[in-house]
Design a protein around this motif. Structure first.
Motif, PDB file in Angstrom:
ATOM      1  N   MET A   1      19.022  22.791 -40.375  1.00 48.97           N
ATOM      2  CA  MET A   1      17.759  22.731 -39.631  1.00 48.97           C
ATOM      3  C   MET A   1      17.894  21.681 -38.525  1.00 48.97           C
ATOM      4  O   MET A   1      18.162  20.512 -38.811  1.00 48.97           O
ATOM      5  CB  MET A   1      16.622  22.361 -40.581  1.00 48.97           C
ATOM      6  N   LEU A   2      17.720  22.098 -37.290  1.00 51.61           N
ATOM      7  CA  LEU A   2      17.797  21.177 -36.169  1.00 51.61           C
ATOM      8  C   LEU A   2      16.419  20.605 -35.862  1.00 51.61           C
ATOM      9  O   LEU A   2      15.390  21.250 -36.078  1.00 51.61           O
ATOM     10  CB  LEU A   2      18.348  21.898 -34.928  1.00 51.61           C
ATOM     11  N   LYS A   3      16.401  19.401 -35.352  1.00 48.13           N
ATOM     12  CA  LYS A   3      15.134  18.753 -35.017  1.00 48.13           C
ATOM     13  C   LYS A   3      14.441  19.488 -33.882  1.00 48.13           C
ATOM     14  O   LYS A   3      13.212  19.607 -33.852  1.00 48.13           O
ATOM     15  CB  LYS A   3      15.396  17.294 -34.630  1.00 48.13           C
ATOM     16  N   ARG A   4      15.224  19.988 -32.922  1.00 45.09           N
ATOM     17  CA  ARG A   4      14.658  20.720 -31.795  1.00 45.09           C
ATOM     18  C   ARG A   4      15.722  21.626 -31.192  1.00 45.09           C
ATOM     19  O   ARG A   4      16.912  21.351 -31.302  1.00 45.09           O
ATOM     20  CB  ARG A   4      14.143  19.758 -30.716  1.00 45.09           C
ATOM     21  N   ILE A   5      15.273  22.692 -30.566  1.00 43.99           N
ATOM     22  CA  ILE A   5      16.164  23.554 -29.787  1.00 43.99           C
ATOM     23  C   ILE A   5      15.514  23.787 -28.426  1.00 43.99           C
ATOM     24  O   ILE A   5      14.340  24.154 -28.347  1.00 43.99           O
ATOM     25  CB  ILE A   5      16.443  24.894 -30.483  1.00 43.99           C
ATOM     26  N   TYR A   6      16.271  23.537 -27.392  1.00 45.22           N
ATOM     27  CA  TYR A   6      15.795  23.739 -26.030  1.00 45.22           C
ATOM     28  C   TYR A   6      16.036  25.190 -25.625  1.00 45.22           C
ATOM     29  O   TYR A   6      17.128  25.718 -25.800  1.00 45.22           O
ATOM     30  CB  TYR A   6      16.529  22.804 -25.066  1.00 45.22           C
ATOM     31  N   VAL A   7      15.018  25.823 -25.088  1.00 48.74           N
ATOM     32  CA  VAL A   7      15.148  27.180 -24.570  1.00 48.74           C
ATOM     33  C   VAL A   7      14.710  27.146 -23.107  1.00 48.74           C
ATOM     34  O   VAL A   7      13.536  26.920 -22.812  1.00 48.74           O
ATOM     35  CB  VAL A   7      14.299  28.190 -25.367  1.00 48.74           C
ATOM     36  N   GLU A   8      15.651  27.361 -22.231  1.00 46.28           N
ATOM     37  CA  GLU A   8      15.393  27.315 -20.794  1.00 46.28           C
ATOM     38  C   GLU A   8      14.839  28.673 -20.358  1.00 46.28           C
ATOM     39  O   GLU A   8      15.580  29.636 -20.227  1.00 46.28           O
ATOM     40  CB  GLU A   8      16.697  26.991 -20.065  1.00 46.28           C
ATOM     41  N   ILE A   9      13.536  28.746 -20.121  1.00 47.49           N
ATOM     42  CA  ILE A   9      12.948  30.032 -19.745  1.00 47.49           C
ATOM     43  C   ILE A   9      13.162  30.335 -18.262  1.00 47.49           C
ATOM     44  O   ILE A   9      13.047  31.483 -17.841  1.00 47.49           O
ATOM     45  CB  ILE A   9      11.460  30.117 -20.132  1.00 47.49           C
ATOM     46  N   THR A  10      13.479  29.321 -17.474  1.00 47.80           N
ATOM     47  CA  THR A  10      13.893  29.519 -16.087  1.00 47.80           C
ATOM     48  C   THR A  10      14.682  28.300 -15.626  1.00 47.80           C
ATOM     49  O   THR A  10      14.446  27.191 -16.110  1.00 47.80           O
ATOM     50  CB  THR A  10      12.702  29.749 -15.137  1.00 47.80           C
ATOM     51  N   ASN A  11      15.611  28.528 -14.706  1.00 44.73           N
ATOM     52  CA  ASN A  11      16.322  27.402 -14.102  1.00 44.73           C
ATOM     53  C   ASN A  11      15.890  27.196 -12.652  1.00 44.73           C
ATOM     54  O   ASN A  11      16.540  26.499 -11.886  1.00 44.73           O
ATOM     55  CB  ASN A  11      17.841  27.595 -14.180  1.00 44.73           C
ATOM     56  N   VAL A  12      14.753  27.803 -12.287  1.00 47.84           N
ATOM     57  CA  VAL A  12      14.196  27.683 -10.946  1.00 47.84           C
ATOM     58  C   VAL A  12      13.183  26.540 -10.921  1.00 47.84           C
ATOM     59  O   VAL A  12      12.377  26.399 -11.850  1.00 47.84           O
ATOM     60  CB  VAL A  12      13.513  28.996 -10.524  1.00 47.84           C
ATOM     61  N   CYS A  13      13.224  25.738  -9.883  1.00 46.35           N
ATOM     62  CA  CYS A  13      12.278  24.627  -9.762  1.00 46.35           C
ATOM     63  C   CYS A  13      11.650  24.642  -8.372  1.00 46.35           C
ATOM     64  O   CYS A  13      12.246  25.115  -7.406  1.00 46.35           O
ATOM     65  CB  CYS A  13      12.982  23.289  -9.996  1.00 46.35           C
TER      66      CYS A  13
END
Length: 281
Positions: free
Chosen positions: A1-13
């Protein structure tokens, strides 16, 4: 079990901040169908999804649907934003039961030539944070630029103090550099850090929580070990095509785990990460 997982829904800024290296990867938005598939494969592996690596998540045209999918699949969601789009996104965010925390990088104001004033920018941020905090959503206002582009931090704190009726300088600071501005509302201070860069000198990095407490999924499905690999320099697999267990059992991922356990990182990029040096202490 990881504390958090990052999910990049876009790489546009919508900004181009001096402190952010950006990414050379093709600009992309993860579709709701792709996000649903990713969420399904991450179910049971963490409770918290952080919808950010690179890019501005509030730019995503299907953010409301993505937040709804996160709720359906049992996740709590944390967002990191530059705050410029909070006024237009506020109603949708406040209506999302999955939303747990919003972190606003106030140092983004320093990094851009903006037409609106500092007061207007902060008023827009607080117009969201006040009702959000009342609903139990954690709001963290970040000044992660100490020792860098921090010349306007005093002005930022003065405006915040005026709007909130507090003297930010008199507030106690916890060990993580956080000051409580009000219920569920915090001001976070931290040193500027150097992003991992293959061209940077080795930084004597010994340890990192990558693959122990966190992992990240880029908007094209690529799994990388941490949220600072914004270029996807350490691809471990692709969650659109593989299962997470298989990716984390790969020889490269196992070598990373062993390297950090021995305080001898296996990846050249990790040895050149300015952020991870703080774990040497």
């Amino acid at each position: 079990m990881l504390k958090r997982i990052y999910v990049e829904i876009t790489n546009v800024c919508n900004l181009a901040c001096a402190f952010c290296p950006g990414t050379d990867r093709p600009k992309r938005f993860m579709s709701p169908a792709e996000f649903r598939a990713v969420a399904g494969k991450l179910r049971g592996r963490t409770r918290y999804l952080y919808l950010h690596v690179m890019g501005e998540p509030l730019l995503h045209p299907d953010l409301a649907e993505i937040l709804s999918i996160a709720h359906e699949t049992g996740f709590r969601v944390c967002l990191t934003t530059n705050g410029t789009l909070l006024p237009r996104a506020a109603l949708g965010l406040l209506a999302a039961p999955a939303l747990h925390k919003v972190s606003v990088s106030l140092h983004s104001f320093e990094g851009n030539h903006r037409r609106d004033s500092l007061a207007d920018y902060l008023d827009g941020v607080l117009a969201f944070c006040r009702p959000a905090a009342k609903r139990g959503i954690l709001c963290a206002l970040r000044l992660w630029n100490e020792g860098g582009a921090d010349r306007r931090n005093g002005e930022i704190e003065a405006v915040l103090g005026d709007r909130l009726g507090v003297d930010t300088r008199a507030l106690p600071v916890d060990p993580n550099g956080s000051r409580r501005l009000g219920e569920n509302l915090y001001l976070e201070s931290a040193e500027k850090f150097d992003w991992p860069d293959p061209a940077a000198p080795e930084r004597q990095t010994q340890f990192c929580h990558a693959l122990r407490q966190q992992a990240a999924v880029l908007c094209d499905g690529t799994v990388v070990p941490c949220c600072l690999d914004g270029q996807g320099n350490i691809p471990l697999g692709n969650l659109f095509e593989e299962e997470l267990d298989d990716i984390l059992r790969s020889p490269r991922a196992r070598a990373m785990e062993r390297g950090f356990a021995a305080r001898q990182p296996s990846e050249d990029l990790c040895r050149r990460c300015g952020y991870a040096t703080r774990f040497n202490r």
